[in-house]
Design a protein around this motif. Structure first.
Motif, PDB file in Angstrom:
ATOM      1  N   UNK A 253       0.793  -0.891   0.233  1.00 21.51           N
ATOM      2  CA  UNK A 253      -0.308  -0.394  -0.047  1.00 21.51           C
ATOM      3  C   UNK A 253       0.782   1.114   0.031  1.00 21.51           C
ATOM      4  N   UNK A 254       0.680   2.286  -0.705  1.00 17.54           N
ATOM      5  CA  UNK A 254       1.884   2.750  -1.539  1.00 17.54           C
ATOM      6  C   UNK A 254       3.135   2.904  -1.402  1.00 17.54           C
ATOM      7  N   UNK A 255       4.124   3.631  -0.579  1.00 16.61           N
ATOM      8  CA  UNK A 255       5.869   3.417   0.246  1.00 16.61           C
ATOM      9  C   UNK A 255       5.912   2.545   0.790  1.00 16.61           C
ATOM     10  N   UNK A 256       4.902   1.896   2.043  1.00 21.09           N
ATOM     11  CA  UNK A 256       4.487   0.692   3.167  1.00 21.09           C
ATOM     12  C   UNK A 256       5.770   0.104   2.736  1.00 21.09           C
ATOM     13  N   UNK A 257       5.991  -0.284   4.101  1.00 18.15           N
ATOM     14  CA  UNK A 257       7.000  -1.731   3.972  1.00 18.15           C
ATOM     15  C   UNK A 257       6.398  -2.612   4.082  1.00 18.15           C
ATOM     16  N   UNK A 258       6.378  -4.022   2.726  1.00 18.85           N
ATOM     17  CA  UNK A 258       5.960  -4.474   3.598  1.00 18.85           C
ATOM     18  C   UNK A 258       6.356  -5.924   4.092  1.00 18.85           C
ATOM     19  N   UNK A 259       5.727  -6.614   5.042  1.00 23.91           N
ATOM     20  CA  UNK A 259       6.104  -8.039   5.704  1.00 23.91           C
ATOM     21  C   UNK A 259       7.756  -9.344   4.618  1.00 23.91           C
ATOM     22  N   UNK A 260       7.366  -9.576   3.443  1.00 25.84           N
ATOM     23  CA  UNK A 260       8.402 -10.050   2.791  1.00 25.84           C
ATOM     24  C   UNK A 260       9.755  -9.339   2.330  1.00 25.84           C
ATOM     25  N   UNK A 261       9.002  -8.075   2.427  1.00 21.60           N
ATOM     26  CA  UNK A 261      10.534  -6.611   1.883  1.00 21.60           C
ATOM     27  C   UNK A 261      11.052  -6.982   3.344  1.00 21.60           C
ATOM     28  N   UNK A 262      10.104  -6.667   4.246  1.00 21.63           N
ATOM     29  CA  UNK A 262      11.222  -6.531   5.743  1.00 21.63           C
ATOM     30  C   UNK A 262      12.589  -7.431   5.749  1.00 21.63           C
ATOM     31  N   UNK A 263      11.851  -9.154   5.926  1.00 18.94           N
ATOM     32  CA  UNK A 263      12.962  -9.807   6.093  1.00 18.94           C
ATOM     33  C   UNK A 263      14.104  -9.638   5.100  1.00 18.94           C
ATOM     34  N   UNK A 264      13.257  -9.255   3.538  1.00 19.77           N
ATOM     35  CA  UNK A 264      14.810  -8.994   2.604  1.00 19.77           C
ATOM     36  C   UNK A 264      15.228  -7.873   2.772  1.00 19.77           C
ATOM     37  N   UNK A 265      15.620  -6.940   4.201  1.00 17.91           N
ATOM     38  CA  UNK A 265      16.008  -5.705   4.408  1.00 17.91           C
ATOM     39  C   UNK A 265      16.485  -6.327   5.152  1.00 17.91           C
ATOM     40  N   UNK A 266      16.409  -7.302   6.004  1.00 14.95           N
ATOM     41  CA  UNK A 266      17.021  -6.992   7.616  1.00 14.95           C
ATOM     42  C   UNK A 266      18.159  -8.147   7.002  1.00 14.95           C
ATOM     43  N   UNK A 267      17.774  -9.488   5.969  1.00 16.43           N
ATOM     44  CA  UNK A 267      18.767 -10.323   5.749  1.00 16.43           C
ATOM     45  C   UNK A 267      19.815  -9.427   4.581  1.00 16.43           C
ATOM     46  N   UNK A 268      20.161  -8.158   4.301  1.00  8.19           N
ATOM     47  CA  UNK A 268      20.107  -8.132   3.680  1.00  8.19           C
ATOM     48  C   UNK A 268      21.625  -6.941   4.706  1.00  8.19           C
ATOM     49  N   UNK A 269      20.934  -6.625   5.842  1.00  6.89           N
ATOM     50  CA  UNK A 269      21.558  -5.579   6.151  1.00  6.89           C
ATOM     51  C   UNK A 269      22.176  -6.896   7.185  1.00  6.89           C
ATOM     52  N   UNK A 270      22.112  -8.182   7.978  1.00  6.64           N
ATOM     53  CA  UNK A 270      22.538  -8.488   8.524  1.00  6.64           C
ATOM     54  C   UNK A 270      24.287  -9.121   8.377  1.00  6.64           C
ATOM     55  N   UNK A 271      25.418  -9.158   9.455  1.00 10.38           N
ATOM     56  CA  UNK A 271      26.377  -9.730   8.905  1.00 10.38           C
ATOM     57  C   UNK A 271      26.636 -11.160   8.209  1.00 10.38           C
ATOM     58  N   UNK A 272      27.713 -11.921   8.290  1.00 12.94           N
ATOM     59  CA  UNK A 272      27.455 -13.079   8.230  1.00 12.94           C
ATOM     60  C   UNK A 272      27.382 -14.648   9.913  1.00 12.94           C
ATOM     61  N   UNK A 273      27.293 -13.481  10.727  1.00 14.97           N
ATOM     62  CA  UNK A 273      27.462 -13.604  12.157  1.00 14.97           C
ATOM     63  C   UNK A 273      25.941 -14.080  12.549  1.00 14.97           C
ATOM     64  N   UNK A 274      25.028 -13.460  11.268  1.00 13.83           N
ATOM     65  CA  UNK A 274      23.294 -12.629  11.596  1.00 13.83           C
ATOM     66  C   UNK A 274      22.993 -11.103  13.122  1.00 13.83           C
ATOM     67  N   UNK A 275      24.331 -10.814  13.061  1.00 13.68           N
ATOM     68  CA  UNK A 275      24.060  -9.209  13.567  1.00 13.68           C
ATOM     69  C   UNK A 275      23.471  -8.178  12.577  1.00 13.68           C
ATOM     70  N   UNK A 276      23.319  -6.747  13.963  1.00 12.58           N
ATOM     71  CA  UNK A 276      23.324  -6.079  13.203  1.00 12.58           C
ATOM     72  C   UNK A 276      24.145  -5.216  13.462  1.00 12.58           C
TER      73      UNK A 276
END
Length: 368
Positions: A253-276
């Motif tokens: 809905x408009x430019x709101x982040x969706x559940x699947x998009x948020x999962x993808x964003x966080x996986x991109x931001x995490x390092x190899x140890x799963x840390x932010x």
């Protein structure tokens, strides 16, 4: 998909919900108003939605995932305009009297019926990529602030600055999305405090004395809002031992982040140890709120979110749609925070504040 299963009331709302909760903050009408005649407030809000039609049509026209997008976009503009004009003539038509939930829902329905599922997809992807590249720098600057209350204020300013990047507001998208540095400039250039609702001092005091065991954060826009605003704040909560649940929309809905998009964003931001950026994320959960609008009616959320929220002791509603236009006065069984920027003149007028003013509303529940 979540929307197919039964929706339930958000468990932390004060009960009985029927007499204690109304989603929409701004009353468009009062019981004494003529039910067949649109009120001045209804007319001004319908006009606000009418004024946004050309920008939505433009986005829809360039949606390459839809066959005959320009013709269908024209049809959207025509149909949605007609429906809004009909509601002006008879407020009780189309499921009225109108409020911000209904006006948003009708717009989404018309788009989806014509095959437009996500007209902001391309620009969301661009904004997310840009914000991901800046995440590390923003977090480092926050971490460098040793004073805990100053760091908290900086994180809060980051949420407001991120919330400015709102593609539902065409002029803001133009002004602020030019380059990455504008995010840091935005943090400094917020309207001066005190904001129109400003409980930051009392929240800062509480922050220094108390930690919450579990926070539910209803998130808003893609891009800088979620990545440079909310995630650094969520990371700080994690560092303090709070479990964090990020609740995102089920459908676009408009430019709101969706559940699947948020999962993808966080996986991109995490390092190899799963840390932010050095912070463990095993206590960071992402939930599908079951919502499909830029506003939210908390009497109807997904069962998954209701289950996760049942033992939370802090609820945060972020963004103008979820935290100001809806739910500003919602009462919860636990501490709550409504945080967002005022981006419509009509909202500024209602609150008695300035355009681009900030709302930081903290309600503490004793023994909550």
């Amino acid at each position: 998909m979540e929307t197919c299963s039964e929706m339930v009331a958000f468990p932390l709302l004060i009960t009985p919900i029927e007499s204690n909760y109304r989603a929409c903050t701004i009353p468009y009408r009062f019981p004494s108003d003529n039910p067949r005649k649109a009120t001045p407030t209804e007319i001004s809000w319908i006009d606000l939605f009418l004024n946004s039609v050309p920008s939505f049509r433009q986005r829809a026209e360039s949606d390459t995932s839809v066959v005959d997008a320009p013709a269908k976009a024209q049809k959207f503009a025509q149909r949605y305009t007609e429906l809004l004009e009909e509601i002006k003539k008879d407020p009780e038509s189309h499921g009225g009297p109108p409020d911000c939930v209904l006006l948003c829902r009708i717009r989404e329905q018309v788009l989806r019926e014509l095959g437009f599922r996500d007209i902001f997809k391309k620009v969301k992807n661009e904004e997310n990529a840009k914000a991901i590249s800046l995440f590390e720098n923003v977090v480092r600057l926050n971490d460098a602030i040793e004073d805990g209350s100053k760091r908290l204020e900086n994180l809060v300013r980051g949420i407001f600055a991120g919330n400015i990047f709102d593609l539902g507001s065409a002029e803001l998208a133009e002004v602020f999305a030019k380059d990455g540095m504008s995010f840091l400039a935005s943090c400094q250039n917020l309207v001066p405090r005190p904001w129109v609702i400003d409980d930051l001092d009392s929240f800062t005091l509480k922050w220094s004395r108390k930690s919450w065991k579990k926070a539910i954060i209803f998130v808003d826009n893609s891009g800088a809002d979620i990545i440079l605003g909310i995630l650094p704040f969520a990371r700080e909560l994690l560092q303090r031992g709070t479990q964090v649940v990020l609740a995102a929309n089920d459908l676009p809905s408009i430019n709101d982040v969706t559940y699947p998009e948020l999962i993808e964003i966080i996986s991109k931001l995490k390092d190899d140890n799963g840390q932010l950026m050095g912070v463990d994320t095993s206590n960071l959960l992402i939930a599908n709120s079951g919502n499909d609008l830029p506003v939210i009616d908390l009497s109807s959320v997904s069962q998954e979110l209701a289950y996760l929220a049942s033992d939370a002791d802090l609820v945060i509603l972020e963004g103008m749609g979820r935290g100001i236009e809806t739910n500003l006065y919602a009462q919860f069984k636990c501490d709550s925070l409504k945080i967002g920027m005022v981006k419509h003149p009509e909202v500024a007028q209602f609150l008695g504040g300035r355009l681009y003013d900030c709302v930081f509303k903290y309600n503490e529940v004793l023994n909550g």
